[in-house]
Design an enzyme around this catalytic site. Structure first.
Site, short mmCIF file in Angstrom:
data_model
loop_
_atom_site.label_atom_id
_atom_site.label_comp_id
_atom_site.label_asym_id
_atom_site.label_seq_id
_atom_site.Cartn_x
_atom_site.Cartn_y
_atom_site.Cartn_z
N GLU A 63 0.82 -1.20 0.00
CA GLU A 63 0.00 0.00 0.00
C GLU A 63 0.86 1.26 0.00
O GLU A 63 0.52 2.25 -0.65
CB GLU A 63 -0.96 0.02 1.19
CG GLU A 63 -1.88 1.23 1.12
CD GLU A 63 -3.25 1.02 1.71
OE1 GLU A 63 -4.04 1.97 1.63
OE2 GLU A 63 -3.55 -0.07 2.24
N GLY A 83 -6.04 5.05 -0.41
CA GLY A 83 -6.23 3.65 -0.76
C GLY A 83 -7.61 3.22 -0.29
O GLY A 83 -7.97 3.45 0.87
N HIS A 90 -0.24 -14.12 -0.57
CA HIS A 90 1.11 -14.41 -0.07
C HIS A 90 1.46 -15.83 -0.53
O HIS A 90 0.82 -16.79 -0.13
CB HIS A 90 1.14 -14.29 1.44
CG HIS A 90 0.63 -12.98 1.94
ND1 HIS A 90 1.20 -11.78 1.60
CD2 HIS A 90 -0.43 -12.68 2.75
CE1 HIS A 90 0.53 -10.80 2.19
NE2 HIS A 90 -0.47 -11.33 2.88
N VAL A 91 2.46 -15.93 -1.40
CA VAL A 91 2.75 -17.22 -2.03
C VAL A 91 4.04 -17.89 -1.53
O VAL A 91 4.25 -19.06 -1.78
CB VAL A 91 2.79 -17.10 -3.57
CG1 VAL A 91 1.44 -16.69 -4.10
CG2 VAL A 91 3.86 -16.12 -4.02
N ARG A 92 4.87 -17.12 -0.83
CA ARG A 92 6.13 -17.68 -0.35
C ARG A 92 6.51 -16.95 0.94
O ARG A 92 6.30 -15.76 1.07
CB ARG A 92 7.22 -17.49 -1.40
CG ARG A 92 8.55 -18.10 -1.04
CD ARG A 92 9.57 -18.04 -2.19
NE ARG A 92 9.33 -19.17 -3.09
CZ ARG A 92 8.85 -19.06 -4.34
NH1 ARG A 92 8.57 -17.89 -4.85
NH2 ARG A 92 8.66 -20.13 -5.07
N SER A 93 7.08 -17.69 1.89
CA SER A 93 7.51 -17.06 3.14
C SER A 93 8.95 -16.58 3.02
O SER A 93 9.69 -16.98 2.11
CB SER A 93 7.35 -18.03 4.31
OG SER A 93 8.16 -19.17 4.12
N HIS A 107 -4.68 0.74 -14.33
CA HIS A 107 -5.73 1.65 -14.80
C HIS A 107 -5.47 3.02 -14.19
O HIS A 107 -5.32 3.15 -12.98
CB HIS A 107 -7.12 1.17 -14.38
CG HIS A 107 -8.20 2.16 -14.66
ND1 HIS A 107 -8.69 2.38 -15.93
CD2 HIS A 107 -8.85 3.00 -13.83
CE1 HIS A 107 -9.61 3.33 -15.86
NE2 HIS A 107 -9.74 3.72 -14.60
N GLY A 109 -7.38 6.33 -14.16
CA GLY A 109 -8.54 7.16 -14.43
C GLY A 109 -8.40 8.50 -13.73
O GLY A 109 -7.45 8.73 -12.98
#
Length: 140
Positions: A63, A83, A90-93, A107, A109
């Site tokens: 963020e 925000g 989270h795919v890996r530690s 995008h 705008g």
């Protein structure tokens, strides 16, 4: 007006003073016309109890870099960014080292910016994939 990389990085650094970004040691290291890159050290300050990178710290990094990146497309004297939604996979530690987050615009705008933020380790292995939606507001 041409994009000024050094000016953008200086602005991000100045806006980070006395904030969560400074607490987490987030450092803005690169910028381009449609991206912004920041790093964060992985150490016990950002660990969860099991000794690995806390997902919340990854989201804070995402963020931070995604919101700062929206500054490239607004007039900070007349507008500000909020925000309004963030999602993260989270795919890996990671236990120690450095993670790098790169925000790329999906995008742009007048009132909404959508960013993809990839957080990778030193070997460019994906740690987290995030999506951030920012709203552009007029300053009051």
């Amino acid at each position: 007006m041409a994009f000024d990389r050094e000016q953008m990085l200086t602005l991000c650094k100045e806006w980070s003073n006395n904030t969560l970004m400074q607490t987490l040691e987030i450092e803005y290291v690169d910028a381009g016309e449609d991206f912004l890159v920041a790093t964060m050290p992985v150490n016990p300050r950002v660990h969860q109890p099991m000794g690995i990178l806390h997902g919340g710290a990854s989201v804070a990094l995402a963020e931070s870099v995604g919101s700062a990146a929206s500054l490239m497309f607004i007039n900070p004297e007349k507008q500000e960014v909020r925000g309004i939604e963030i999602s993260a996979n989270h795919v890996r530690s990671k236990r120690e080292g450095l993670v790098t987050a790169t925000a790329r615009i999906l995008h742009k705008g007048a009132s909404i910016h959508l960013w993809e933020i990839r957080i990778v380790d030193e070997n460019d292995k994906l740690i987290s994939l995030c999506k951030l939606t920012n709203m552009v507001l007029s300053r009051r």
